[in-house]
Design an enzyme around this catalytic site. Structure first.
Site, mmCIF file in Angstrom:
data_model
loop_
_atom_site.group_PDB
_atom_site.id
_atom_site.type_symbol
_atom_site.label_atom_id
_atom_site.label_comp_id
_atom_site.label_asym_id
_atom_site.label_seq_id
_atom_site.Cartn_x
_atom_site.Cartn_y
_atom_site.Cartn_z
ATOM 1 N N THR A 58 -0.207 -3.505 -8.349
ATOM 2 C CA THR A 58 1.228 -3.462 -8.064
ATOM 3 C C THR A 58 1.918 -2.393 -8.890
ATOM 4 O O THR A 58 2.790 -1.659 -8.395
ATOM 5 C CB THR A 58 1.872 -4.836 -8.336
ATOM 6 O OG1 THR A 58 1.249 -5.813 -7.502
ATOM 7 C CG2 THR A 58 3.364 -4.806 -8.049
ATOM 8 N N ASP A 102 1.059 -6.589 -0.640
ATOM 9 C CA ASP A 102 0.157 -7.287 -1.546
ATOM 10 C C ASP A 102 -0.640 -8.324 -0.743
ATOM 11 O O ASP A 102 -0.204 -8.759 0.322
ATOM 12 C CB ASP A 102 0.973 -7.969 -2.643
ATOM 13 C CG ASP A 102 0.120 -8.351 -3.842
ATOM 14 O OD1 ASP A 102 -1.049 -7.928 -3.913
ATOM 15 O OD2 ASP A 102 0.632 -9.078 -4.723
#
Length: 329
Positions: A58, A102
């Site tokens: 991330t 994600d």
């Protein structure tokens, strides 16, 4: 000493490739790819990042957005459960924006296939009406970069993987690199800690920056309450004992997993769901969070019949030699 200053997790994330510590080969390559995209005034090719949780996937997505001076739109695989959800996101992307998904392995098959033309040709087809009156209307999209993150690379279809021009696997960090990360984070949090004590935290951080930073902040809390804000060897040992983290970074759940395989399943092999039921922990959590580290460090091995304990784990837990003939080394 420490300053009573509260910063959140996000503030500890680097915002430039030059500030990212570790994963050197990946960072070098990304610098080249980003520089080329900026020079050509084109969107960066689609990026797929895979590896265990907490390694920086991330963070890298946000860094790419910052380096390219582009907007980032974030979502996750479970949220995009049907094409209609995806369409709304795609048509609102501006040129060179980044779409970060994600847990991309959790996209449904129909949504995954809907992404194919969006990724390759920057267009999608919308179906109007139903039955014999239905018709497909093509809609052009602005060029964008899809950045996908996954802990389950093998669950992505080959067709999907091939549409990513840039694919990287993030590896666990060694203790020296984690020590540098802890020292950098301690500066940002106004924490006074020696390199030696930072290393003591690093070796218990499971090769993962997220865990290292979390441990640093928890030890800061213990030091603030119990030791006038001073982080020394004694307060580190005191903190880790209360947090139930041993000298090798194994926590309470790790010990439950290893003890269950030994005591309840005779050293293994044992299936994931049986293991999950025996310790009362979600099997997905075991598979995605605990098991990768235990396998990486050689405490368990995975066979086609299930998980088996290793000699290293038995020595670690100081078990009887009677179990040693059950071990797959």
């Amino acid at each position: 000493m420490i300053d009573d200053n509260k910063n959140d997790n996000k503030s500890l994330r680097p915002n430039k490739l030059d500030n990212f510590i570790g994963q050197d080969d990946i960072i070098k390559s990304l610098k080249i790819f980003v520089g080329a995209a900026k020079g050509y005034n084109e969107s960066l090719d689609h990026v797929l990042l895979h590896g265990s949780a907490g390694l920086g996937k991330t963070t890298l997505a946000y860094i790419l957005s910052n380096e390219l001076k582009s907007k980032i739109v974030t979502t996750s695989g479970p949220i995009i459960d049907k094409p209609a959800n995806l369409i709304g996101i795609l048509i609102n992307l501006k040129k060179n924006d980044i779409l970060f998904i994600d847990e991309i392995h959790r996209l449904s098959k129909v949504v995954e296939e809907y992404l194919y033309t969006a990724m390759e040709d920057y267009k999608i087809d919308i179906i109007i009406d139903k039955g014999s009156n239905s018709k497909s209307i093509p809609i052009s999209l602005n060029s964008f970069t899809l950045v996908g993150a996954t802990t389950k690379f093998g669950m992505l279809s080959q067709s999907f993987r091939e549409r990513f021009g840039i694919i990287f696997k993030l590896e666990y960090y060694d203790n020296n690199i984690l020590t540098n990360i802890i020292l950098k984070s301690s500066q940002m949090l106004n924490i006074d800690i020696s390199r030696r004590n930072a290393m003591k935290i690093a070796v218990r951080s499971r090769g993962t920056p997220r865990i290292a930073n979390n441990l640093l902040k928890r030890i800061r809390d213990f030091a603030y309450i119990e030791n006038n804000g001073i982080i020394n060897n004694e307060i580190i040992n005191f903190s880790l004992k209360l947090l139930k983290i041993d000298k090798n970074g194994l926590n309470e759940i790790d010990h439950k997993i290893l003890n269950a395989i030994i005591n309840k399943f005779g050293g293994g092999p044992v299936g994931l769901k049986s293991l999950s039921s025996s310790i009362g922990e979600d099997y997905k959590t075991i598979e995605e969070y605990y098991e990768p580290f235990l396998i990486q460090e050689g405490y368990i091995v995975y066979t086609h019949r299930g998980r088996k304990i290793t000699l290293k784990a038995i020595k670690q837990l100081q078990r009887k030699k009677i179990l040693m003939n059950k071990i797959l080394i």
